[in-house]
Design a protein around this motif. Structure first.
Motif, PDB file in Angstrom:
ATOM      1  N   ILE A 218      -4.719 -17.170  21.872  1.00 18.65           N
ATOM      2  CA  ILE A 218      -5.319 -17.875  22.752  1.00 18.65           C
ATOM      3  C   ILE A 218      -6.854 -18.717  22.189  1.00 18.65           C
ATOM      4  N   ALA A 219      -7.216 -17.791  21.466  1.00 18.80           N
ATOM      5  CA  ALA A 219      -9.067 -17.953  20.845  1.00 18.80           C
ATOM      6  C   ALA A 219      -8.339 -19.529  20.484  1.00 18.80           C
ATOM      7  N   ALA A 220      -7.314 -19.841  19.436  1.00 16.90           N
ATOM      8  CA  ALA A 220      -6.804 -21.046  18.783  1.00 16.90           C
ATOM      9  C   ALA A 220      -6.767 -22.212  19.812  1.00 16.90           C
ATOM     10  N   TRP A 221      -5.887 -21.922  20.770  1.00 16.75           N
ATOM     11  CA  TRP A 221      -5.563 -22.619  21.923  1.00 16.75           C
ATOM     12  C   TRP A 221      -6.430 -22.961  22.554  1.00 16.75           C
ATOM     13  N   ASN A 222      -7.960 -22.613  23.314  1.00 15.41           N
ATOM     14  CA  ASN A 222      -8.918 -22.815  23.763  1.00 15.41           C
ATOM     15  C   ASN A 222     -10.099 -23.686  22.898  1.00 15.41           C
ATOM     16  N   GLU A 223     -10.171 -23.745  22.174  1.00 16.04           N
ATOM     17  CA  GLU A 223     -10.840 -24.125  20.786  1.00 16.04           C
ATOM     18  C   GLU A 223     -11.133 -25.653  20.817  1.00 16.04           C
ATOM     19  N   PHE A 224     -12.341 -25.709  21.252  1.00 17.89           N
ATOM     20  CA  PHE A 224     -12.926 -27.259  21.649  1.00 17.89           C
ATOM     21  C   PHE A 224     -13.902 -27.873  20.554  1.00 17.89           C
ATOM     22  N   ALA A 225     -14.827 -27.423  19.913  1.00 13.96           N
ATOM     23  CA  ALA A 225     -15.941 -28.178  19.564  1.00 13.96           C
ATOM     24  C   ALA A 225     -15.837 -28.596  18.180  1.00 13.96           C
ATOM     25  N   VAL A 226     -14.687 -28.056  17.984  1.00 15.59           N
ATOM     26  CA  VAL A 226     -14.208 -28.416  15.836  1.00 15.59           C
ATOM     27  C   VAL A 226     -13.384 -29.007  15.970  1.00 15.59           C
ATOM     28  N   ALA A 227     -12.702 -29.636  17.020  1.00 11.92           N
ATOM     29  CA  ALA A 227     -11.293 -29.856  17.297  1.00 11.92           C
ATOM     30  C   ALA A 227     -12.131 -31.011  17.349  1.00 11.92           C
TER      31      ALA A 227
END
Length: 277
Positions: free
Chosen positions: A205-214
């Motif tokens: 879930i943490a990787a699914w919701n990550e935004f800033a780095v992506a």
């Protein structure tokens, strides 16, 4: 006595249902808004329920943006980061739970300190490092980054779970001829499945919701994850909220399915270490 227990049970149920309604309210608003037309969303005065239910919004989003690519990229990033995190965290957590060595407490404190750093704080350094490895505009750069930033949590929760597994089981396996690795693979890891499943869902879930780095690393439309791709509906002068909420609801579905599949393991994994032996 029974009457007081009944009253207590009713109060708990009422509070539980109220909390459920409060938590579900944003999702209900998302669903209702996703079924409105653009003109109705910006109408004055605003309406709660749409006059005309626009179910085609859920079809239009697949044609307006490469949503299939977004979903596949996000699954690769989240699944890859989760797998890489487990590969590194399980041996580290096992060592922390089973072995005594100088500086063990300091090492554990350092692990917890790394959890305090946000990817945003280290974004410039991460950018230079990912660029040096040639992983810019690649999902694999995000896989490595998400795995690194979830490593501390994974080691922490798994070491706590390994500590609850009796050490005598491994010693018995050694007497039967197993090596330490075989005992870990055949005895400890199967017993630690609830803790591993708990780690999987939180890291995923943490990787699914990550935004800033992506947002920083990805620029090509076909390699964007969902969290970045959804911003295609944000224009300079307006926002297509009906498509934003429709895409957000679609993005929730894989996580909900994952949670329902492994929910029975989640509670036992979270409560590991709660009882002192």
């Amino acid at each position: 006595m029974q009457k007081s227990l009944r009253i207590q049970r009713v109060v708990i149920m009422v509070v539980a249902y109220l909390l459920f309604l409060i938590l579900m309210f944003p999702y209900v608003i998302m669903l209702i808004t996703s079924l409105k037309s653009k003109s109705e969303i910006y109408s004055i005065p605003p309406t709660l329920l749409p006059h005309q239910w626009t179910f085609t919004n859920f079809i239009d989003i697949w044609h307006k943006v490469p949503l299939t690519d977004y979903i596949l990229n996000t699954i690769i990033i989240s699944g890859g980061a989760t797998l890489l995190t487990l590969i590194c965290a399980i041996p580290a957590a096992y060592v922390m739970a089973r072995m005594q060595f100088a500086g063990k407490k300091l090492y554990m404190y350092l692990i917890m300190v790394t959890q305090m750093f946000s990817p945003i704080v280290l974004l410039v350094g991460l950018f230079r490092e990912i660029h040096w490895f040639g992983l810019m505009d690649s999902v694999w750069g995000l896989v490595l980054t998400n795995a690194a930033f979830n490593q501390a949590f994974a080691v922490w929760i798994l070491s706590g779970y390994f500590s609850t597994i009796p050490y005598e089981l491994e010693q018995a396996a050694w007497l039967d001829g197993c090596t330490r690795w075989q005992a870990l693979r055949r005895i400890t890891i199967p017993l630690a499945i609830p803790g591993i499943i708990t780690t999987v869902i939180f890291v995923f879930i943490a990787a699914w919701n990550e935004f800033a780095v992506a947002l920083t690393f990805i620029s090509t439309e076909q390699t964007k994850p969902l969290t970045v791709g959804i911003y295609a509906f944000f224009g300079m002068y307006d926002v297509q909220w009906q498509y934003v909420f429709a895409t957000s609801l679609v993005a929730i579905i894989p996580v909900v399915i994952l949670f329902l599949c492994i929910e029975k393991y989640l509670i036992s994994g979270l409560t590991a270490g709660g009882v002192k032996h």
